[in-house]
Design a protein around this motif. Sequence first.
Motif: not given
Length: 466
Positions: A319, A322, A364
Motif C-alpha cells: 500500500r 502504491e 516494484r
Amino acid sequence: MSGTADKTFYLETFGCQMNVHDSEKVIGTLLQQGYRQVQTVDEAGLILYNTCSIRDKAEQKVFNRLNDYKKLRKQGKKFGVLGCVAQQEGDRIFEKAPHVDLVCGSASYRNLPQMLVQLETVQTGAGNRLTGLDDRQTDLCFETEYTARTNPHRGYITIIEGCDKFCAYCVVPFTRGKERSRTSGSVLAEARQLADLGYTEIQLLGQNVNSYRDPDEKMTFAELLAAVAEVRGMHRVRFTTSHPRDFGRDIVDVIDAIPALCDHVHLPVQSGSTRVLDAMQRLYTRDEYLERIAWIHSAKRDISITTDLIVGFPGETEREFEQTLSLLDEVGYDSAFTFKYSPRPNTPALKLDDAIPDEEKARRLALLNERQRQISARRNRRHLGEIVEAMVEGKNEARGQWIGRTSQIKVLNFTAPEGMQLKAASYVQVQVTNSFPNSLGGELKSTNIESSEQRVIQSSNQSFND
Ligand code: 5AD
Ligand code: SF4
C-alpha cells in the motif's frame, strides 16, 4: 615507472556531479604539481579512481576495476582511491586491494598536494601506504587555485559541501562530512571567472544546495541564485540537488523573475508515503512535499520537475508503495531516477530488517519505471510544436543530428540544413516535432541567440527552412 620527468596520471570518475566536479579540482591540483593527464591506464604512472558508495553496486564497481588492473602493479604503476569509498572504507581498502598506494577521502583533498609529493618519494609496496581521511569535523571546503574544466559547456561551482540531514538510508553524511557553505563572495568570484573563460551556463552544486547558509550572512540561497544569474554573460544557471525540507517559495519566485535561471527543479521525494518518509528521516510529509510542488506548479514559467525515488525501503508495504505510484501521477514529474533500496555501512537503516526480497524490489522498480515512462512521455508531448531554446552540446554524426539541451534539462536532438556548422555551447531555437519518454526531436529554426535579452525572441523569421 614514470619518473619525475614525466609524471602521468589516469583518472576515472564514478558517481554524481559532485564527484565529477571534485575530479576537475583533483585534475587541476595534479596538473599544478607537474603531472600530465593521459587517457588510458597503459600510459599512466598513477591510476586514480574517484569513487562512489551511494549504493552497493557503485562500490562493487570500484573494487572490480581495481581487480581488473592489479597486474599493472608489476610495471611499477601506483594506484590511488579517492572519494566516497575511500572515506568510507579507509585502511580496509588496503586489505581488499593490497596494490593500492593512496587512499584519500573527499573531505581531505586539500591535503592532496602534500600526499602526491610523498607518494612520489615512497616505493610502491606494503608499509608505504598513504591515507588521507578526515572525520566529520572539518570546516573547510575543497577550493583549488586551479580547476581543470572538463565539461566544455557547463561550469560547475560547489557552494555547499557535506550533509547534516542523516536520512536513514544514506551514506553521504559519513563520506562527505558535515555541512559547510562557501561565502557568497567566493562563489560569485568563481562565477565571474567562469564567465571570463567563456562559460554561459553554470551549475551550482551541493548535496543539499538549498540548505546554503552564507558564512558572511550576506545572501540567502535565492539571493545567491539571482546574483549568479546576473553575472555578466551568464545565460543559464542551474542548481542541484534541492532538499524538500529547505525548499522555500522564494526559490520559485526568483526563477519566475530571472530568465537566466533555468526552468527546472530537481526535488528528490524518495517515497510517497508519509510513514516511509518518517522512517527514512526525511523531515517532511507527503502533504508538505506536495505543498512545495504546488508552489512550483503555480509559477508563471513552465518549470520541469524531476526527482529521485527509492523502492523497497525496510518495512515498505504494498500500500505504501502504491502511494509512491500515486504521487507520480499527482506531481507529473518530467523524469525520475529510481533505485532499489541498498543497505549501506554506518547508516541508521542498517538496524532495520531489510526483509523485502530483491525480486520484490525489482518488481516494484519495474512498475514504478513503467508508470513514470508514461508520465514522461505525456509531459514531453506537451512540447510538440513549441519553439524552444537549446544549447548545442554536440553532434551525433551517425544519425546526422545535433544534440541540444533545453532549459528544462531535456535532451533535444535536432536536424539542421546540411553542411551547416553549429558552434558548441551556442544557443539555437528549435521547433519540437517529435517527443519520446526520454528526449525530444526537432528542427533548427534559428541560431545566434547569444544574450539573455535575446532569449525571449521566439519568432522564426530567420528560419533556414523559409
Ligand atoms: N539505496 C538506494 N538508493 C539510495 N540513494 C541514496 N542512498 C541510497 C540507498 N542506500 C538514492 C536516493 C538519492 C540518490 C542520489 O540516490 O534516491 O536521492
Ligand atoms: Fe543523503 Fe539525505 Fe543528505 Fe541527501 S539529504 S545526501 S539523501 S543524507
